[in-house]
Design a protein around this motif. Structure first.
Motif, PDB file in Angstrom:
ATOM      1  N   VAL A   5      71.421  16.199 -21.015  1.00 42.21           N
ATOM      2  CA  VAL A   5      71.396  15.348 -19.825  1.00 42.21           C
ATOM      3  C   VAL A   5      71.030  16.204 -18.623  1.00 42.21           C
ATOM      4  N   CYS A   6      70.007  15.793 -17.887  1.00 41.76           N
ATOM      5  CA  CYS A   6      69.610  16.494 -16.667  1.00 41.76           C
ATOM      6  C   CYS A   6      70.281  15.821 -15.478  1.00 41.76           C
ATOM      7  N   ASP A   7      70.825  16.624 -14.549  1.00 40.99           N
ATOM      8  CA  ASP A   7      71.462  16.052 -13.378  1.00 40.99           C
ATOM      9  C   ASP A   7      70.446  15.306 -12.517  1.00 40.99           C
ATOM     10  N   MET A   8      69.229  15.823 -12.448  1.00 41.77           N
ATOM     11  CA  MET A   8      68.193  15.179 -11.646  1.00 41.77           C
ATOM     12  C   MET A   8      66.838  15.532 -12.247  1.00 41.77           C
ATOM     13  N   ALA A   9      66.037  14.507 -12.495  1.00 46.37           N
ATOM     14  CA  ALA A   9      64.727  14.756 -13.088  1.00 46.37           C
ATOM     15  C   ALA A   9      63.862  15.545 -12.111  1.00 46.37           C
ATOM     16  N   SER A  10      63.061  16.438 -12.666  1.00 46.66           N
ATOM     17  CA  SER A  10      62.171  17.218 -11.814  1.00 46.66           C
ATOM     18  C   SER A  10      61.069  16.315 -11.271  1.00 46.66           C
ATOM     19  N   SER A  11      60.526  16.688 -10.119  1.00 42.37           N
ATOM     20  CA  SER A  11      59.469  15.900  -9.490  1.00 42.37           C
ATOM     21  C   SER A  11      58.110  16.483  -9.828  1.00 42.37           C
ATOM     22  N   LEU A  12      57.124  15.609  -9.944  1.00 42.03           N
ATOM     23  CA  LEU A  12      55.735  15.997 -10.159  1.00 42.03           C
ATOM     24  C   LEU A  12      54.905  15.405  -9.024  1.00 42.03           C
ATOM     25  N   THR A  13      54.091  16.253  -8.395  1.00 40.18           N
ATOM     26  CA  THR A  13      53.300  15.800  -7.258  1.00 40.18           C
ATOM     27  C   THR A  13      51.848  16.240  -7.415  1.00 40.18           C
ATOM     28  N   VAL A  14      50.941  15.316  -7.186  1.00 35.93           N
ATOM     29  CA  VAL A  14      49.505  15.585  -7.202  1.00 35.93           C
ATOM     30  C   VAL A  14      49.023  15.580  -5.765  1.00 35.93           C
ATOM     31  N   ARG A  15      48.315  16.651  -5.370  1.00 32.26           N
ATOM     32  CA  ARG A  15      47.832  16.758  -3.994  1.00 32.26           C
ATOM     33  C   ARG A  15      46.321  17.018  -3.986  1.00 32.26           C
ATOM     34  N   ASP A  16      45.584  16.024  -3.523  1.00 34.35           N
ATOM     35  CA  ASP A  16      44.141  16.152  -3.295  1.00 34.35           C
ATOM     36  C   ASP A  16      43.415  16.685  -4.532  1.00 34.35           C
ATOM     37  N   VAL A  17      43.739  16.143  -5.705  1.00 34.00           N
ATOM     38  CA  VAL A  17      43.137  16.604  -6.962  1.00 34.00           C
ATOM     39  C   VAL A  17      41.834  15.858  -7.232  1.00 34.00           C
ATOM     40  N   GLY A  49      40.718   7.465 -16.118  1.00 38.46           N
ATOM     41  CA  GLY A  49      41.199   8.798 -15.797  1.00 38.46           C
ATOM     42  C   GLY A  49      42.640   9.042 -16.191  1.00 38.46           C
ATOM     43  N   LYS A  50      43.202   8.156 -16.994  1.00 36.13           N
ATOM     44  CA  LYS A  50      44.621   8.242 -17.356  1.00 36.13           C
ATOM     45  C   LYS A  50      44.931   9.520 -18.139  1.00 36.13           C
ATOM     46  N   SER A  51      44.189   9.742 -19.224  1.00 37.05           N
ATOM     47  CA  SER A  51      44.436  10.920 -20.051  1.00 37.05           C
ATOM     48  C   SER A  51      44.097  12.198 -19.303  1.00 37.05           C
ATOM     49  N   LEU A  52      43.083  12.143 -18.461  1.00 39.21           N
ATOM     50  CA  LEU A  52      42.701  13.312 -17.670  1.00 39.21           C
ATOM     51  C   LEU A  52      43.820  13.681 -16.693  1.00 39.21           C
ATOM     52  N   LEU A  53      44.409  12.685 -16.071  1.00 36.37           N
ATOM     53  CA  LEU A  53      45.538  12.931 -15.171  1.00 36.37           C
ATOM     54  C   LEU A  53      46.703  13.538 -15.943  1.00 36.37           C
ATOM     55  N   LEU A  54      46.972  13.015 -17.124  1.00 36.62           N
ATOM     56  CA  LEU A  54      48.074  13.529 -17.938  1.00 36.62           C
ATOM     57  C   LEU A  54      47.866  15.005 -18.267  1.00 36.62           C
ATOM     58  N   ARG A  55      46.634  15.360 -18.625  1.00 35.45           N
ATOM     59  CA  ARG A  55      46.334  16.758 -18.961  1.00 35.45           C
ATOM     60  C   ARG A  55      46.434  17.666 -17.735  1.00 35.45           C
ATOM     61  N   CYS A  56      46.096  17.144 -16.584  1.00 30.85           N
ATOM     62  CA  CYS A  56      46.276  17.930 -15.349  1.00 30.85           C
ATOM     63  C   CYS A  56      47.751  18.153 -15.073  1.00 30.85           C
ATOM     64  N   LEU A  57      48.560  17.125 -15.254  1.00 27.67           N
ATOM     65  CA  LEU A  57      49.991  17.239 -15.003  1.00 27.67           C
ATOM     66  C   LEU A  57      50.636  18.260 -15.935  1.00 27.67           C
ATOM     67  N   HIS A  58      50.076  18.385 -17.137  1.00 30.83           N
ATOM     68  CA  HIS A  58      50.611  19.339 -18.119  1.00 30.83           C
ATOM     69  C   HIS A  58      49.960  20.713 -17.996  1.00 30.83           C
ATOM     70  N   GLY A  59      48.986  20.839 -17.119  1.00 32.86           N
ATOM     71  CA  GLY A  59      48.345  22.129 -16.922  1.00 32.86           C
ATOM     72  C   GLY A  59      47.303  22.483 -17.953  1.00 32.86           C
ATOM     73  N   LEU A  60      46.864  21.512 -18.751  1.00 35.90           N
ATOM     74  CA  LEU A  60      45.838  21.777 -19.760  1.00 35.90           C
ATOM     75  C   LEU A  60      44.448  21.833 -19.140  1.00 35.90           C
ATOM     76  N   ILE A  61      44.267  21.119 -18.038  1.00 32.00           N
ATOM     77  CA  ILE A  61      42.987  21.102 -17.338  1.00 32.00           C
ATOM     78  C   ILE A  61      43.243  21.447 -15.872  1.00 32.00           C
ATOM     79  N   ALA A  62      42.500  22.403 -15.355  1.00 32.02           N
ATOM     80  CA  ALA A  62      42.616  22.776 -13.939  1.00 32.02           C
ATOM     81  C   ALA A  62      41.653  21.922 -13.125  1.00 32.02           C
ATOM     82  N   PRO A  63      42.121  21.300 -12.078  1.00 35.41           N
ATOM     83  CA  PRO A  63      41.213  20.480 -11.250  1.00 35.41           C
ATOM     84  C   PRO A  63      40.218  21.348 -10.496  1.00 35.41           C
ATOM     85  N   ASP A  64      39.099  20.745 -10.102  1.00 37.82           N
ATOM     86  CA  ASP A  64      38.104  21.455  -9.309  1.00 37.82           C
ATOM     87  C   ASP A  64      38.659  21.808  -7.931  1.00 37.82           C
TER      88      ASP A  64
END
Length: 244
Positions: A5-17, A49-64
Motif C-alpha cells: 500500500v502506497c501512502d500517496m501515488a506518485s505524480s506524472l507530469t508531461v511538459r511541452d512534449v 498517440g496513446k501508446s506513444l504517450l505511454l512509452r514516453c511516460l515509461h522512458g522508452l522513447i525520448a521526446p524531441d
C-alpha cells in the motif's frame, strides 16, 4: 500477495512534449498531470498517440522536446526502476511459468525460499495454480497476458503501464485481467492503461485521458468525461463516430 500500500501515488507530469517523424507530428502535449489515485485509462482512435504517450511516460522513447517528470523532477533511471510495463502482446522468456517469475524475483535479492513462496502467491493471484512447470510459451493468450502482468507486479512497481492488455482476449479472460488490475490498484499501484474499450474504461477508470491526433483533448474524472464530454472530439469518439 504481499499487501503493498502506497501512502500517496506518485505524480506524472508531461511538459511541452513533442515528437515528430518525417515532418508529421505524432505527439504534441503541452501539459498533462496525472496525480490522482488512478487507474488512469487513455482512450482515443487509432493513431491518436496513446501508446506513444505511454512509452514516453515509461522512458522508452525520448521526446524531441519537452520532458516527463515524476514527483516534480525529470524522469530518470531511478524513477524507471520503480515502473513496469506490459505490452499488447506478452513478451515471455523461453522458460517455465515459474522460471519467468523467478527471473524477476532474483533481481530483488530474495533467497530461494522467499522466491518460492512469492512465486506461489503470484500464481494464485493470476489463477495459474498448477501451471508453474508448464512452458510459458504454451499458455493460452489470456494466461500468457496474466503471466506478463504477474511478472511486472513481481517487481513491486509504484506505477504499472498497460498497453491494451485485453485487446485480443475473450470476455472471460478480459474479466480475469480486469480483476487483477483492480486488486493491484487497491494495493496502491498506480495504473496507467491504454484501451479502445469504452466499457472497460467505465469499469476500471478513476480518471480518463482522451486523445486525438497526438493531442490530449480532454482529461478528467472518468464519469464526467465518459458521460458528459466537453470536447467535440471526445463526444464523437464516445458516440461511435469517425474521428481522425
Amino acid at each position: 500477495m504481499r499487501d503493498l500500500v502506497c501512502d500517496m501515488a506518485s505524480s506524472l507530469t508531461v511538459r511541452d512534449v513533442k515528437i515528430t517523424r518525417k515532418g508529421k507530428v505524432l505527439l504534441d502535449v503541452a501539459h498533462l498531470s496525472l496525480d490522482g489515485p488512478g487507474p488512469t485509462l487513455i482512450l482515443g482512435p487509432n493513431g491518436a498517440g496513446k501508446s506513444l504517450l505511454l512509452r514516453c511516460l515509461h522512458g522508452l522513447i525520448a521526446p524531441d522536446r519537452g520532458r516527463i517528470e515524476q514527483d516534480g523532477v525529470p524522469l530518470s533511471g531511478a524513477h524507471k526502476s520503480r515502473q513496469a510495463m506490459v505490452f499488447q502482446q506478452p513478451v515471455l522468456l523461453r522458460r517455465s511459468v515459474a522460471a519467468n517469475l523467478d527471473f524477476v524475483l532474483k533481481r530483488q535479492g530474495l533467497s530461494w525460499g522467499q522466491r518460492k513462496a512469492r512465486i506461489e502467491d503470484l500464481l494464485t493471484e493470476g489463477g495459474l495454480d498448477g501451471k508453474g512447470r508448464q512452458s510459458a510459451r504454451s499458455l493460452s493468450g489470456g494466461e500468457a497476458q496474466r503471466l506478463a502482468i504477474l511478472r511486472a507486479l513481481a517487481l513491486e512497481p509504484e506505477t504499472l503501464f498497460l498497453d491494451e492488455p485485453t485487446s485480443a482476449l475473450d470476455p472471460s479472460a478480459t474479466q480475469m485481467i480486469e480483476r487483477m488490475i483492480q486488486r493491484a490498484s487497491r494495493r496502491g499501484v498506480r495504473i496507467v492503461m491504454v484501451t479502445h474499450d469504452i466499457g472497460q474504461a467505465r469499469r476500471l477508470a478513476a480518471d480518463v485521458v482522451m486523445m486525438q491526433g497526438g493531442h490530449v483533448v480532454e482529461l478528467g474524472v472518468a464519469r464526467q468525461v465518459l458521460d458528459a464530454p466537453q470536447s467535440d472530439a471526445a463526444r464523437r469518439y464516445l458516440a461511435g463516430g469517425l474521428v481522425t
